[in-house]
Design an enzyme around this catalytic site. Structure first.
Site, mmCIF file in Angstrom:
data_model
loop_
_atom_site.group_PDB
_atom_site.id
_atom_site.type_symbol
_atom_site.label_atom_id
_atom_site.label_comp_id
_atom_site.label_asym_id
_atom_site.label_seq_id
_atom_site.Cartn_x
_atom_site.Cartn_y
_atom_site.Cartn_z
ATOM 1 C CG HIS A 100 42.879 43.609 39.434
ATOM 2 N ND1 HIS A 100 42.472 43.068 40.627
ATOM 3 C CD2 HIS A 100 41.871 43.389 38.564
ATOM 4 C CE1 HIS A 100 41.263 42.543 40.487
ATOM 5 N NE2 HIS A 100 40.886 42.716 39.238
ATOM 6 N NE ARG A 158 33.876 43.953 31.571
ATOM 7 C CZ ARG A 158 33.527 43.035 32.477
ATOM 8 N NH1 ARG A 158 33.746 41.772 32.228
ATOM 9 N NH2 ARG A 158 32.957 43.389 33.597
#
Lengths: 131, 528
Positions: free
Chosen positions: B388, B474
């Site tokens: 993922h 991020r």
């Protein structure tokens, strides 16, 4: 090949060994495995473990989570000496062990995905190549 | 097949560089065979099987600072890009793979010394290769009354995670904020210690963050200005107890009062751990009928259905750490803050007193909020899981923002389709003070078309988020330039400042070129 749904419908004991030979017969009888890891949530895993025990290989059950197995056992075993481990688990569990094995200079040496997504595998020492 | 070369470097020069690396670290710690270097591929790459996947040319693994200094000097001489990893577990954000093909991975895993753990003043000083599991084991073996704050999973590096500004669950949950002092090797091979570490024989390097003069630590986080080789961390003294209480509210519009109350108890320090605001329709107990009516039903229908089941529309778990009588009082206070919401319900969770014995520990389904690292997160989900990536925008801590973000992101999914296998709903966390972070799960598969689709949706989400003033905290290497370009205030003033710093500190452009959109001068035009 028997699908997982057909396997479950056929019941555990008799049909269990249908899935196992694809893994077990490929394992040389003289190979010494430190342990056989199996996911006890799956009948195929349970049958695999039974077969491994018959061959004299110590087994370790997981429920998908490898934390305790690695933290309390494999972390030390891999650090102490090159060893071979065999298993039948989910791909996620193998991914964890493969990643941790890499840090300990071991690697997946065989892998076979079964119907239903379980994976049978072996992990052994990395052959070091220099340069 | 020959491995890729660093951009602009000839094969003879690269061979020379590898030889020189080997003379520093020993040839067994320089990796250039396919079998070895392929281990640094991003296991969760969204470019699997595609030419765009970023592949390293080689890897080198030093075991001490002096070797790092020599390696960066050699890399500077040949202009070889280095991609630094600590334990290489930055999964979902690029793993151990570099940002540009042909980089040499600077693998700091062998630098795994726990240099100091101070029980009286509650801190540790570690090297990059020290994982949360390593420090936890050390603390347990020495029977120290200290807690770490692991993320989930806990196999990553304290330094690596903190430098990426990751988060955990306990009161020390903001990992970069929990650090105190660092040692950095610069691109010219110089070694700098920040904060009080700049004072020779400093007695408070891990106790007082700021030292004297400009405070530079932040510039080494999520950056490519230096290679961090030591970092101090504040640790939580083992609390007497932990308790978690659940607040649930019945109506969709109760989100405003719920989040207002949550902001108050978090910002006043009554609740100090990570919380998450969950929409029961997306994150509640499995319910086929709910899954069926969730799509296309009115809000009123959902509210009535959930009420019939005795479930709230929204829930939040509040974690408390500390002396048992203090956390009991804090929970009572928290309940008072939410009491004015009609139909609010409270549920007491388990209380744990420390230290736990083995049999208590075995009964805890999720030990991570108790400072215990785990890999259990990998056991969640079905047998098929190829990886993922995370889309993680920061939104204000308000009910309005939660509603708006839900609407905006769901519209993107409606317009472009959900990424295959994506989870429904908007998981909202308070890993960091004063704001929410949404952590959207994007599945990655070994399927080129599905991954292309996921990337297209991801990029659209980035743009839509930026249009609404929500930036990511991020991201995966695949999207670093996309997100950096969103931070464009005043003609990209902040990124121009980053580039000025980069040019000064790393004129040869060898340290992680392009990380978070900061490119060295020699590669800037082609990439920025």
């Amino acid at each position: 090949m028997t699908s997982r749904r057909e396997f479950l419908q056929a019941g555990l004991t008799g049909a269990a060994f249908l899935a196992v030979p694809a893994i077990s017969t490929s394992i040389d009888s003289h190979r010494r495995f430190y342990k056989a890891i199996f996911d006890q949530r799956f009948p195929e895993g349970v049958a695999f473990a039974r077969d491994m025990r018959r061959r004299g290989v110590p087994t370790h059950a997981i429920n998908g989570d490898v934390t305790a197995l690695w933290y309390q056992d494999l972390h030390f075993a891999w650090a102490n000496a090159p060893i071979e481990v065999v298993g039948m688990t989910t791909a996620s569990a193998l991914f964890c062990l493969e990643t941790l094995a890499r840090d300990a200079r071991h690697r997946v040496t065989s892998r076979h995905t079964l119907d239903g997504g379980l994976v049978s595998w072996t992990i052994g020492p990395r052959k070091l190549t220099y340069g | 097949m020959a491995r890729p070369l660093p951009p602009g470097v000839s094969r003879p020069d690269f061979s020379q560089a590898l030889s020189q690396f080997a003379s520093v670290v020993g040839k067994e710690w320089v990796f250039s065979s396919d079998e070895d270097v392929d281990l640094y591929r991003d296991s969760y790459s969204p470019f699997w099987h595609e030419d765009e996947e970023r592949i390293p040319a080689a890897a080198v693994a030093p075991d001490r600072v002096e070797q790092v200094q020599q390696i960066v000097r050699i890399a500077g001489k040949y202009k070889i890009p280095l991609w630094t990893i600590s334990t290489g577990k930055n999964l979902g954000y690029g793993g151990s793979a570099p940002n540009i093909t042909g980089s040499v991975v600077l693998d700091l895993k062998r630098m795994n010394r726990i240099l100091e753990v101070n029980e009286k003043n509650h801190y540790a000083l570690v090297e990059p290769g020290v994982s949360y599991f390593d420090l936890y084991r050390h603390i347990q073996e020495k029977r120290l009354k200290l807690w770490i704050d692991p993320p989930d999973p806990g196999w990553g590096s304290l330094i690596g995670n903190a430098l990426e500004r990751g988060g955990g669950y306990t009161p020390m949950r903001d990992h970069f904020d929990a650090h105190c002092g660092m040692e950095v090797v610069l691109a010219n091979g110089d070694v700098v210690r920040t904060g009080m570490g700049a004072l020779p024989n400093a007695k408070t390097w891990q106790q007082y963050k700021y030292g004297f003069g400009p405070y530079l630590d932040g510039m080494f986080s999520q950056s490519n200005f230096g290679v961090v080789t030591k970092m101090g961390f504040w640790l939580l003294p083992e609390p007497e107890a932990y308790f978690s209480g659940t607040v649930s509210v019945p109506k969709h519009d109760d989100i405003h009062a719920l989040v207002d109350g949550l902001a108050h108890v978090l910002n006043s320090g009554v609740v100090q751990g990570t919380t998450s605001v969950l929409n029961t329709a997306s994150f509640g107990p499995p319910d086929p009928e709910l899954a069926r009516i969730r799509v296309g039903s009115s809000t009123g229908d959902l509210e009535r259905y959930l009420a019939q089941k005795g479930l709230g529309y929204w829930t939040v778990d509040l974690p408390f750490y500390g002396p048992a009588k203090v956390i009991a009082a804090q929970w009572e206070y928290a309940k008072e803050r939410f009491a004015a919401i009609p139909g609010v319900q409270f549920r007491d969770g388990a209380i744990y007193r420390f230290p736990l014995n083995e049999s208590d520990l075995a009964k805890i389904p999720n030990p991570v909020p108790l400072g215990i690292p785990s890999l259990t997160t990998f056991a969640i989900g079905g047998p098929f899981s190829q990886g993922h990536m995370w889309f993680s925008p920061i939104i204000p801590m308000t009910g309005d923002a939660v509603i708006e973000a839900t609407k905006v992101f769901e519209q993107v999914y409606k317009d472009l389709g959900n990424p295959a296998g994506a989870l429904p709903g908007l998981p909202i966390w308070s890993f960091f003070a004063r704001a929410f972070v949404i952590i959207y799960f994007f599945p990655v598969e070994h399927d080129i078309e599905r991954n292309r689709r996921s990337r297209e949706i991801f990029r659209r989400l980035v743009k839509v988020a930026a249009d609404h003033g929500w930036g990511e905290y991020r991201t995966h290497t695949a999207f670093m330039d996309d997100i950096a370009s969103a931070y464009s205030y005043n003609n990209r003033a902040l990124w121009r400042l980053h580039e000025t710093l980069k040019d000064a500190l790393d004129p040869n452009g060898i340290l992680a070129p392009g990380k978070n959109g900061v490119w060295p001068r020699r590669l800037r035009k082609a990439n920025a």
